[in-house]
Design an enzyme around this catalytic site. Sequence first.
Site, mmCIF file in Angstrom:
data_model
loop_
_atom_site.group_PDB
_atom_site.id
_atom_site.type_symbol
_atom_site.label_atom_id
_atom_site.label_comp_id
_atom_site.label_asym_id
_atom_site.label_seq_id
_atom_site.Cartn_x
_atom_site.Cartn_y
_atom_site.Cartn_z
ATOM 1 C CE LYS A 53 -3.745 -2.506 2.190
ATOM 2 N NZ LYS A 53 -4.321 -3.006 3.443
ATOM 3 C CD GLN A 97 -3.171 -4.218 6.699
ATOM 4 O OE1 GLN A 97 -3.172 -3.246 5.959
ATOM 5 N NE2 GLN A 97 -3.645 -5.398 6.310
ATOM 6 C CG ASP A 120 -9.991 -0.814 4.758
ATOM 7 O OD1 ASP A 120 -9.889 -1.022 3.544
ATOM 8 O OD2 ASP A 120 -9.474 -1.525 5.631
#
Length: 303
Positions: A53, A97, A120
């Site tokens: 990422k 994460q 997200d």
Amino acid sequence: MATLLDGRRLAARIEQRLQTVVAAGLEAAGRPPGLAVLRVGEDPASGVYVANKEKACSRIGIRNLGAHLAATTPAADVQACIERLNADPAVDGILLQLPLPTGLAEGPLLAAIDPDKDADGLHTLNLGRLLKGEPGPRSCTPAGVMALLADAGVELAGRRAVVVGRSILVGQPMALMLQAANATVSVAHSRTTDLAALTRSADVLVVAAGRPRLVGAEHVKPGAVVVDVGIHRLDPDPGEGPGARSRLCGDVRYEEVEPLAAAISPVPGGVGPMTVSMLLVNTVVAWCRRHGLDATPLADLLI
Ligand code: NAP
């Protein structure tokens, strides 16, 4: 032979478009878009995902403002870090994460992220926005699947779609997105009886069960479009000797299903790169909105 739903190629094209949008808005915004990927602990797979990422951010001109906290960090300190990022005007997107180290509950920490910085798309408010068809950041993996299907020209209206898996991360938002595109959607899960009978009814089959090679020829109607979300690292085959390497596989037995399907996504190189792309899209769109910049060049990627 099935059409390949090539996520790597599409992700590269989306990155070029994002680069153009970022370059065009930089002067007016006075700063680049900022994404904070927050990693807690040492989960090795997460290390690889976070590095991917961060590399993708640097390719398109997004500033990486992430942090890596020790596995022993108390929940209150992780929350304080999220609150600092919420308040930081240089941050457009925050991603926590997963998985978190044992002992840290993800629910309250995900809820602490400012919904407008929720890169997200997993905040309860954003899942509610998806349910109601209101704009907002969308969950990256299912949004990536929708982009792959759209790019391949797969017709969804009136078609029968089956999603295998009902997680909040993938299966549930996937089903909502397919439904919003006017597919008739069924969702299978671990208590579904006769999975193969259900999946054989699908014109579009999305598999997100997290079970290596669960779906084979017996599950697929000839001519169906098959998207494999699963990703698993298999131990090296001891029969291949000491130099044998681990391999990646999905939830679908690719070699069995590919000859039957009209289109299929590979693992790796299918949904994985698209998930990263949609994270970048969410961040750049949030930056555009914050600075009153034109995000219409990305409108086709917003669900
Ligand atoms: P998850 O939270 O474990 O959910 C799996 C879902 O599949 C559950 O709803 C489960 O049913 C269902 N399921 C399990 N076994 C089944 C079976 N035999 N038949 C039918 N349904 C079954 O997993 P997830 O987070 O959704 O992820 C799914 C897979 O996608 C994993 O392999 C993950 O690594 C991968 N993934 C990939 C990406 C990417 O970027 N490529 C991103 C996210 C996830 P119950 O609800 O009844 O337990």
